[in-house]
Design a protein around this motif. Structure first.
Motif, PDB file in Angstrom:
ATOM      1  N   PHE A  41      98.182  37.070  44.514  1.00 13.16           N
ATOM      2  CA  PHE A  41      96.988  36.260  44.235  1.00 13.16           C
ATOM      3  C   PHE A  41      97.244  34.811  44.627  1.00 13.16           C
ATOM      4  O   PHE A  41      98.297  34.261  44.332  1.00 13.16           O
ATOM      5  CB  PHE A  41      96.631  36.326  42.740  1.00 13.16           C
ATOM      6  N   GLU A  46      91.419  33.545  41.446  1.00  7.87           N
ATOM      7  CA  GLU A  46      91.296  34.720  42.316  1.00  7.87           C
ATOM      8  C   GLU A  46      91.628  35.997  41.537  1.00  7.87           C
ATOM      9  O   GLU A  46      90.978  37.025  41.712  1.00  7.87           O
ATOM     10  CB  GLU A  46      92.224  34.605  43.528  1.00  7.87           C
ATOM     11  N   ASP A  50      89.210  39.223  40.804  1.00  5.54           N
ATOM     12  CA  ASP A  50      89.612  40.612  41.014  1.00  5.54           C
ATOM     13  C   ASP A  50      89.263  41.455  39.789  1.00  5.54           C
ATOM     14  O   ASP A  50      88.730  42.560  39.913  1.00  5.54           O
ATOM     15  CB  ASP A  50      91.115  40.673  41.315  1.00  5.54           C
ATOM     16  N   ARG A  54      86.473  44.529  39.911  1.00  6.15           N
ATOM     17  CA  ARG A  54      86.836  45.893  39.527  1.00  6.15           C
ATOM     18  C   ARG A  54      85.897  46.413  38.443  1.00  6.15           C
ATOM     19  O   ARG A  54      85.464  47.558  38.470  1.00  6.15           O
ATOM     20  CB  ARG A  54      88.278  45.946  39.028  1.00  6.15           C
TER      21      ARG A  54
END
Length: 187
Positions: A41, A46, A50, A54
């Motif tokens: 990352f 960031e 993620d 997800r």
């Protein structure tokens, strides 16, 4: 290792919040170096993105599967979506709490992307309600956008109060919620 970083971060973000969790906290929890973190990352933000992606992409995928199920009525699909949201709290409660609580820490571009996906989910539910109105399962005088926001507001807020090991199962809570919704929107 990427999954371990994500899992440790979810635990820490839930316990301490995004702002109060440092990259050092994350790597210390795993016994690795910051270099390991930065291999996967570019930044803590960031990593947060993620986690958000997800979470929402899994919901969108499951929603699409339900919407495409031609064996179910509109009412059954609505129950399925509400159950999915409640069940997701049992299965992925920590991610749900982070999704709703920490979204404000995403940068403008990431926030735009997440809001776009969140809106996609909402419009999917709204299309389902519109279909129910059109086929006569739901009342004709409903405003689909308000019905959608009411249902999603109740189901999404359940991450605050639903306890998977509590008095009622996720299925019982979802069924009760949909019964309450439908008693107000059924013909």
């Amino acid at each position: 290792m990427k999954e371990k970083i994500i899992d440790a971060s979810i635990t820490l973000f839930e316990q301490k919040g995004f702002s109060d969790t440092s990259i050092q906290d994350i790597v210390d929890a795993l016994g690795v170096t910051k270099g390991t973190f930065y291999y996967y990352f570019k930044s803590k933000e960031e990593l947060l993105m993620d986690i958000h992606l997800r979470y929402i992409e899994e919901l969108l995928e499951k929603q699409q599967e339900m919407m495409n199920d031609s064996t179910k009525t509109t009412k059954e699909k609505l129950l399925g979506i509400v159950y999915m949201l409640i069940h997701n709290i049992e299965k992925r409660g920590r991610q749900a709490r982070i999704f709703f609580r920490e979204m404000r820490h995403l940068n403008a571009e990431h926030l735009r992307q997440i809001k776009q996906k969140r809106d996609q989910f909402r419009y999917g539910v709204q299309a389902l309600i519109e279909r129910g109105i059109e086929n006569g399962e739901f009342r004709q005088d409903l405003l689909p956008s308000i019905a959608t926001l009411t249902i999603l507001g109740a189901a999404n807020w359940s991450y605050q109060w639903f306890k998977p090991d509590g008095l009622y199962t996720d299925a019982e809570v979802a069924k009760q919620m949909v019964t309450i919704f439908l008693e107000g929107i059924e013909k």
